[in-house]
Design an enzyme around this catalytic site. Structure first.
Site, mmCIF file in Angstrom:
data_model
loop_
_atom_site.group_PDB
_atom_site.id
_atom_site.type_symbol
_atom_site.label_atom_id
_atom_site.label_comp_id
_atom_site.label_asym_id
_atom_site.label_seq_id
_atom_site.Cartn_x
_atom_site.Cartn_y
_atom_site.Cartn_z
ATOM 1 N N GLY A 136 17.624 54.522 17.081
ATOM 2 C CA GLY A 136 17.994 55.901 17.381
ATOM 3 C C GLY A 136 17.736 56.802 16.194
ATOM 4 N N ALA A 137 16.837 56.366 15.311
ATOM 5 C CA ALA A 137 16.631 57.024 14.020
ATOM 6 C C ALA A 137 15.796 58.290 14.083
ATOM 7 C CB ALA A 137 15.978 56.039 13.041
ATOM 8 N N ASP B 184 12.526 50.674 22.866
ATOM 9 C CA ASP B 184 13.361 51.081 23.989
ATOM 10 C C ASP B 184 14.443 50.024 24.160
ATOM 11 O OD1 ASP B 184 14.518 51.758 26.404
ATOM 12 O OD2 ASP B 184 12.625 51.992 27.490
ATOM 13 N N VAL B 185 15.706 50.372 23.895
ATOM 14 C CA VAL B 185 16.782 49.380 23.931
ATOM 15 C C VAL B 185 17.050 48.874 25.347
ATOM 16 C CG1 VAL B 185 17.924 50.182 21.841
ATOM 17 C CG2 VAL B 185 18.595 51.143 24.056
ATOM 18 N N SER C 72 32.645 56.242 21.433
ATOM 19 C CA SER C 72 32.975 57.664 21.537
ATOM 20 C C SER C 72 34.472 57.814 21.733
ATOM 21 C CB SER C 72 32.237 58.284 22.730
ATOM 22 O OG SER C 72 32.748 59.557 23.067
ATOM 23 N N TYR D 133 29.900 57.865 31.752
ATOM 24 C CA TYR D 133 29.719 57.863 30.299
ATOM 25 C C TYR D 133 30.929 57.229 29.623
ATOM 26 C CZ TYR D 133 29.069 59.753 25.564
ATOM 27 O OH TYR D 133 28.925 59.904 24.200
ATOM 28 N N ALA D 134 32.130 57.656 30.020
ATOM 29 C CA ALA D 134 33.350 57.118 29.424
ATOM 30 C C ALA D 134 33.470 55.619 29.678
ATOM 31 C CB ALA D 134 34.568 57.856 29.975
ATOM 32 N N LYS E 58 31.238 53.779 27.274
ATOM 33 C CA LYS E 58 31.726 53.797 25.901
ATOM 34 C C LYS E 58 32.926 52.884 25.711
ATOM 35 C CE LYS E 58 28.601 56.500 24.224
ATOM 36 N NZ LYS E 58 27.644 56.023 23.204
#
Length: 267
Positions: free
Chosen positions: A21-22, A71-72, A150, A163-164, A167
């Protein structure tokens, strides 16, 4: 412990770090931060141009860096990338993964393909990173794996359902991996940012009321910069956290600590 020992706690000199993700945002900041602490950094991202740009900036600043596309979501590619890096360098000390995506909409309106998109990158991608890094580090009997969760692993708001969930899932992956890899000397932890100024949060920053509401929720009254995620990540990567594993480190400006901001009379 001597003063010299304390001064070297955060030193990453001689270590090899892969930052996934750099190309931008938190990942870029972390890659550059690890390089400043002496690590040789391999910058990985789906955005190959961005990853190479980050590596070039590290080299221009006097650090050591290389870059490649990754690509992860492709487990075989993650396995190959980390195993190859370890083979070339003879070691792999630190792996950091920051990629994430969010589709903000009510749970009842979510489409199957949107669910798959968020889970596929955030949760399955994180699983791929832990599995690949863990296999390499278990062989070398050392290493630190750092994923990004997150505040949404703990607190939610409308529109954040999937999303939650991802995470929160990352936290349990981290805890399980820490338990399984600890006997091999490998540590696994997660960072939980609050609101950070990155490309992912650009739509929020562009809405003045939304931006202000998020700033006000933090007890510091502001958003974080991507650079403010570097210190906590370097801490988890370094010997300063040698007895820290299976942990979730909140870096949220007090967002999850304060239940409301009303000050009663006399306070």
């Amino acid at each position: 412990m001597t003063t010299t020992d304390q001064g070297s706690l955060f030193d990453l000199g001689g270590r090899v770090a892969a930052v996934i993700g750099a190309a931008a945002g938190i990942g870029e900041a972390v890659a550059r931060g690890c390089a400043r602490q002496g690590a040789a950094v391999h910058c990985l991202d789906l955005d190959a141009v961005g990853a190479h740009t980050t590596a070039e900036r590290i080299v221009e600043a006097g650090g050591e860096a290389t870059a490649a596309a990754l690509d992860v979501r492709d487990g075989a590619a993650v396995d190959a990338a980390l195993a190859s890096l370890a083979d070339r360098r003879g070691r792999l000390d630190v792996v950091v993964a920051t990629p994430g995506v969010n589709v903000r909409k009510p749970l009842l309106d979510y489409a199957d393909d949107e669910f798959d998109r968020v889970v596929g990158l955030n949760l399955k991608g994180s699983f791929h990173v832990i599995r690949a890094a863990g296999r390499v580090m278990r062989t070398h009997r050392r290493g630190s794996i750092i994923l990004f969760s997150s505040i949404r692993a703990q607190v939610v708001e409308p529109g954040q359902s999937v999303y939650a969930a991802t995470k929160a899932g990352i936290v349990q992956l981290v805890r399980t991996a820490a338990a399984e890899l600890g006997p091999s000397g490998v540590r696994v932890n997660a960072v939980a940012p609050g609101v950070v100024e990155t490309p992912l949060t650009a739509p929020i920053r562009n809405d003045a009321a939304w931006h202000a509401a998020y700033a006000d929720k933090s007890v510091l009254g502001r958003w974080a910069s991507a650079e403010e995620m570097v210190g906590p990540t370097v801490f988890l990567a370094s010997d300063a956290s040698s007895y820290v594993t299976g942990s979730l480190l909140f870096v949220d400006g007090g967002w999850t600590a304060a239940d409301g901001r009303f000050a009663p009379p006399g306070m």
